[in-house]
Design an enzyme around this catalytic site. Sequence first.
Site, PDB file in Angstrom:
ATOM      1  N   HIS A 262      43.741 -54.632  -5.171  1.00  0.00           N
ATOM      2  CA  HIS A 262      43.474 -56.055  -4.949  1.00  0.00           C
ATOM      3  C   HIS A 262      43.973 -56.906  -6.115  1.00  0.00           C
ATOM      4  O   HIS A 262      43.889 -56.501  -7.265  1.00  0.00           O
ATOM      5  CB  HIS A 262      41.968 -56.309  -4.835  1.00  0.00           C
ATOM      6  CG  HIS A 262      41.353 -55.867  -3.563  1.00  0.00           C
ATOM      7  ND1 HIS A 262      41.213 -54.541  -3.210  1.00  0.00           N
ATOM      8  CD2 HIS A 262      40.797 -56.584  -2.546  1.00  0.00           C
ATOM      9  CE1 HIS A 262      40.596 -54.459  -2.039  1.00  0.00           C
ATOM     10  NE2 HIS A 262      40.337 -55.695  -1.615  1.00  0.00           N
TER      11      HIS A 262
ATOM     12  N   GLU B 197      54.309 -65.793 -19.954  1.00  0.00           N
ATOM     13  CA  GLU B 197      55.306 -66.745 -19.456  1.00  0.00           C
ATOM     14  C   GLU B 197      56.719 -66.292 -19.812  1.00  0.00           C
ATOM     15  O   GLU B 197      57.648 -66.422 -19.000  1.00  0.00           O
ATOM     16  CB  GLU B 197      55.036 -68.129 -20.036  1.00  0.00           C
ATOM     17  CG  GLU B 197      53.790 -68.795 -19.489  1.00  0.00           C
ATOM     18  CD  GLU B 197      53.557 -70.173 -20.072  1.00  0.00           C
ATOM     19  OE1 GLU B 197      52.988 -71.028 -19.356  1.00  0.00           O
ATOM     20  OE2 GLU B 197      53.942 -70.400 -21.226  1.00  0.00           O
TER      21      GLU B 197
END
Length: 474
Positions: free
Chosen positions: A314, A447
């Site tokens: 999940h 990022e």
Amino acid sequence: MPKKKPNRKSKQNNSLAVAVILILITFAVTTCSRKIAGRKEKEPPRKTAAKSHRKKQRNKYLLQENFEKGSKTNYNAETVSLSSGNWIFKDAVTGGLDEDHKAGKQALRIRDNGMATMDFDIAVSGTVTVTLQYALYGKDKQGTWELWASVNQGQRFTKVGDAVSVSSNRLQPITFTASTQKTIRFRIKKTDKDSRLNFDGFRVSTGGKEAPVVKPEKGAGAVPGDDNNLLLGNPSNATTALVVPNNYLMDKGFYILSYNRDNGTPNWVSWHITADDLGSMARGNDFRPDADVPEDWFQVTQFSYNGSGFDRGHNCPSGDRTASREANEATFLMTNMIPQAPNHNQHLWSNLESYTRSLVKAGNEVYVIMGSYGTGGTGSKGMSKKIGGNRVNVPARIWKVIVVLPEGNNDLKRISRQTRIIAVNTPNDNQVNTKWSAYLTSIADIEKATGYRLLSNVPAAVREELVRKIDTGE
């Protein structure tokens, strides 16, 4: 004896009498013929009109269900074949007793927190109107119920209109409206445990004006956007445009994700957790395909991971959505899964998920973004790059960012330089360390690896400091 001459006057009278008789006969025959012909001409239009009327009556409703056909007398959960199609009854029966309030011989009866759900869809686009009748069973005193709808083939249901309070033992009519772009199905859901309710005359028709949706606010100081699953921003600028299949935005109600068609997995998933999301609902475990995946795309199923050595991992966890059955079941859609090394999923990640929920139980609310990138992970059967017939990518890295706030309102403005940020970036490896604190990193590093821009909705000056923070793990 001379032959007597005929009387001319008498002869004329006879001729006149014959003429009159002939005229009368001709008139009678003509009139009868016209009547018969007229009847033959008028009857077909009458039959056609009757047929047309019956057809119009049949087409007036998209669905009619009177609960007259089919029989179910026990409260076990099972499928019942009714005149409109198959319905799934849970704590529900077809009631034909004297105590059942009904329009015909039977009505639907629901007890406890039971429900009756259509196991089929109505194909329709636009607004539909639902009418039905309801009453308390027998001499029961008071009850409540709700109407729910699904526009994605039962993958997720949402409430239609307001909850209905019942205090009458006579059938009462009620009307709801809902909208869909392709299909719709409905669920009648009882919400109190102390009564039994009857339902009858369920009808669905096209048209109607949908009532505006008013979102309840958390309390004084709440602002639009609070608690939104995408409040902190869209990391990859995902869009619902089909021309961008590897950055396809999907809103599942209980979380939002960017789906990657070619990988068969999400790029990232974003969700919000408060104490209201944590309840006592048991784990559904109903892994299944997502009907919202476009039809011409490869559909990952619950069997795509079989024998791969990887868990169906999940992103948004089942444990974060235990307030309702709908919320928990939504987390088992395959668009919420990645191939995850078993030890990573069951130990490292499970520990981090449990810790996150402990923060919520301690009086906080959290915003979570999870994602994965790269290709090639090591599961219980060794390293793999693809599974599911080479259609599902196995990510090399799995990351998560958690923003922790004290429970409150106006969330974006409350995020400051002091806000706690937990960021981890882990290898998708079966030999991974079970302590999530061993993989703490900064948002800036995530990022750099992904090309995403996280916390993009946070004010720039605050964001600039938060993306560099590395948590202590305590």
